[in-house]
Design an enzyme around this catalytic site. Structure first.
Site, PDB file in Angstrom:
ATOM      1  N   GLU A   1      35.384  52.367  44.029  1.00 40.07           N
ATOM      2  CA  GLU A   1      36.358  51.404  44.577  1.00 40.07           C
ATOM      3  C   GLU A   1      37.790  51.861  44.324  1.00 40.07           C
ATOM      4  O   GLU A   1      38.014  52.890  43.697  1.00 40.07           O
ATOM      5  CB  GLU A   1      36.167  50.038  43.884  1.00 40.07           C
ATOM      6  CG  GLU A   1      35.204  49.102  44.576  1.00 40.07           C
ATOM      7  CD  GLU A   1      35.806  48.470  45.814  1.00 40.07           C
ATOM      8  OE1 GLU A   1      36.967  48.772  46.130  1.00 40.07           O
ATOM      9  OE2 GLU A   1      35.110  47.694  46.473  1.00 40.07           O
TER      10      GLU A   1
ATOM     11  N   ARG B   1      36.108  38.642  37.499  1.00 39.42           N
ATOM     12  CA  ARG B   1      36.766  39.908  37.207  1.00 39.42           C
ATOM     13  C   ARG B   1      37.711  40.253  38.349  1.00 39.42           C
ATOM     14  O   ARG B   1      37.574  39.770  39.467  1.00 39.42           O
ATOM     15  CB  ARG B   1      35.740  41.040  37.026  1.00 39.42           C
ATOM     16  CG  ARG B   1      34.975  41.405  38.281  1.00 39.42           C
ATOM     17  CD  ARG B   1      34.324  42.787  38.176  1.00 39.42           C
ATOM     18  NE  ARG B   1      33.387  43.051  39.251  1.00 39.42           N
ATOM     19  CZ  ARG B   1      33.724  43.510  40.454  1.00 39.42           C
ATOM     20  NH1 ARG B   1      34.999  43.728  40.761  1.00 39.42           N
ATOM     21  NH2 ARG B   1      32.805  43.733  41.367  1.00 39.42           N
TER      22      ARG B   1
ATOM     23  N   ASN C   1      39.052  42.426  41.302  1.00 41.59           N
ATOM     24  CA  ASN C   1      38.443  43.321  42.289  1.00 41.59           C
ATOM     25  C   ASN C   1      39.567  44.110  42.959  1.00 41.59           C
ATOM     26  O   ASN C   1      40.403  44.678  42.273  1.00 41.59           O
ATOM     27  CB  ASN C   1      37.571  42.495  43.271  1.00 41.59           C
ATOM     28  CG  ASN C   1      36.595  43.378  44.029  1.00 41.59           C
ATOM     29  OD1 ASN C   1      35.961  44.241  43.438  1.00 41.59           O
ATOM     30  ND2 ASN C   1      36.469  43.175  45.325  1.00 41.59           N
TER      31      ASN C   1
ATOM     32  N   ASN D   1      39.031  41.110  48.622  1.00 41.81           N
ATOM     33  CA  ASN D   1      38.947  42.523  48.960  1.00 41.81           C
ATOM     34  C   ASN D   1      40.190  43.053  49.658  1.00 41.81           C
ATOM     35  O   ASN D   1      41.289  42.886  49.139  1.00 41.81           O
ATOM     36  CB  ASN D   1      37.651  42.787  49.748  1.00 41.81           C
ATOM     37  CG  ASN D   1      36.598  43.449  48.872  1.00 41.81           C
ATOM     38  OD1 ASN D   1      36.924  44.319  48.077  1.00 41.81           O
ATOM     39  ND2 ASN D   1      35.349  43.038  49.002  1.00 41.81           N
TER      40      ASN D   1
ATOM     41  N   ASP E   1      35.357  45.186  53.865  1.00 43.14           N
ATOM     42  CA  ASP E   1      35.627  45.353  52.437  1.00 43.14           C
ATOM     43  C   ASP E   1      37.058  45.854  52.241  1.00 43.14           C
ATOM     44  O   ASP E   1      38.005  45.199  52.632  1.00 43.14           O
ATOM     45  CB  ASP E   1      34.550  46.277  51.829  1.00 43.14           C
ATOM     46  CG  ASP E   1      34.466  46.138  50.328  1.00 43.14           C
ATOM     47  OD1 ASP E   1      35.512  46.176  49.680  1.00 43.14           O
ATOM     48  OD2 ASP E   1      33.357  46.015  49.785  1.00 43.14           O
TER      49      ASP E   1
END
Ligand code: BGC
Ligand code: CA
Length: 285
Positions: free
Chosen positions: A15, A92, A94, A139, A189
């Site tokens: 990521e 958390r 992202n 995202n 995403d």
């Protein structure tokens, strides 16, 4: 067009790709393995989930770590906490990146990926403020070339939202849906933009990256990625015409792993258009 393999990283959740112009380095993370990479080299193993990062002028990085923003010195691996978020223990950080003025814009998510318990924050180095809440898997983020528009994806909605962006104040206004990504293509995403104002979106579950015109909602281009779950993309390279794509192996069936053995890899494709830069953390002129 096809993306080619750059590094068979077998990342669980690759990521957060970011291009550091100064050093011509592609930084990215494996969130679930708590690892930071510089190109094809593991740079650091850390103590918690890093969702995203951004380069700083002094060569350090700012990390979005679990529920905090942390300064990280790549030479010594020294971490300094800059700010903490009050988030539930099951959330958390992202996806996130810097805006063109150098603020760190970061989203959070519930790790079960079901409850709309996430928020999007803006951190200017001194204070943190919540821009909005109620998101499930925070995202993709991108800005238009004139910095007047901010685009945003909360994956399960399949929507790409557009906001007016006031760069000097860092304020968002006039939220609307720019377009929806059809189910057949995968889940939207990570995202970036190019100098023509089009959006490049990694499609999780769709083995592709797509390019869209946000004004018309038209799908302009598709790039196949030999990984089922492309998670994010960023432009880099000397001419900023190389698109780097991260991907993830997590949650894949044995059959899907057999069909897409390179899942979790880092990929690259040369584009005809120049991409927008990765903005650095800290006040930009
Ligand atoms: C998140 C993953 C999630 C994926 C697909 C990623 O950005 O980090 O946890 O499964 O998006 O929605
Ligand atoms: Ca992502």
């Amino acid at each position: 067009m096809n993306a080619e393999l750059l590094f068979d990283a077998k990342a669980t959740l690759g990521e957060g790709p970011a291009w550091d112009e100064k050093t011509q380095t592609l930084y990215w993370v494996d969130i679930l393995e708590k690892r930071i990479y510089a190109g094809t080299e593991p740079l650091a193993q850390v103590d918690d989930f890093i969702g995203c990062l951004a380069p700083r002028k002094n060569g350090n990085l700012i990390l979005g770590k679990r529920a905090s923003f942390v300064d990280f010195d790549p030479a010594s691996s020294r971490q300094t906490v800059l700010a903490s978020l009050s988030e539930s223990a099951t959330n958390r950080v992202n996806d996130g990146k810097c805006d063109p003025a150098g603020r760190f814009i970061v989203g959070t998510m519930d790790m079960n990926e079901k409850d709309p318990a996430g928020s999007v924050y803006s951190f200017d180095g001194k204070s943190t403020r919540a821009l909005f809440g109620g998101v499930t898997i925070s995202n993709g983020m991108a800005w238009s070339p004139d910095h007047k528009m901010f685009y945003y994806i909360d994956t399960p909605t399949r929507e790409v939202k557009a906001f007016d962006y006031d760069l000097s104040a860092g304020d968002l206004a006039c939220s609307r849906i720019a377009f929806r990504v059809p189910e057949s293509l995968g889940w939207p995403d990570g995202m970036t933009s190019d100098v023509e104002g089009n959006l490049w979106i990694a499609l999780w579950g769709g083995a592709r990256v797509t390019r869209w015109n946000p004004n018309t909602g038209r799908l302009l281009e598709q790039i196949s990625v030999p990984a089922l779950q492309p998670s994010s993309c960023v432009f880099g390279g000397r001419n900023r015409n190389e698109l780097f794509v991260t991907s993830a192996r997590k949650g894949m069936s044995a059959a899907d792993l057999q069909t897409y053995p390179l899942s979790g890899g880092l990929f690259r494709v040369e584009t005809k258009v120049e991409g927008m830069p990765t903005f650095e953390f800290g006040r930009n002129p």
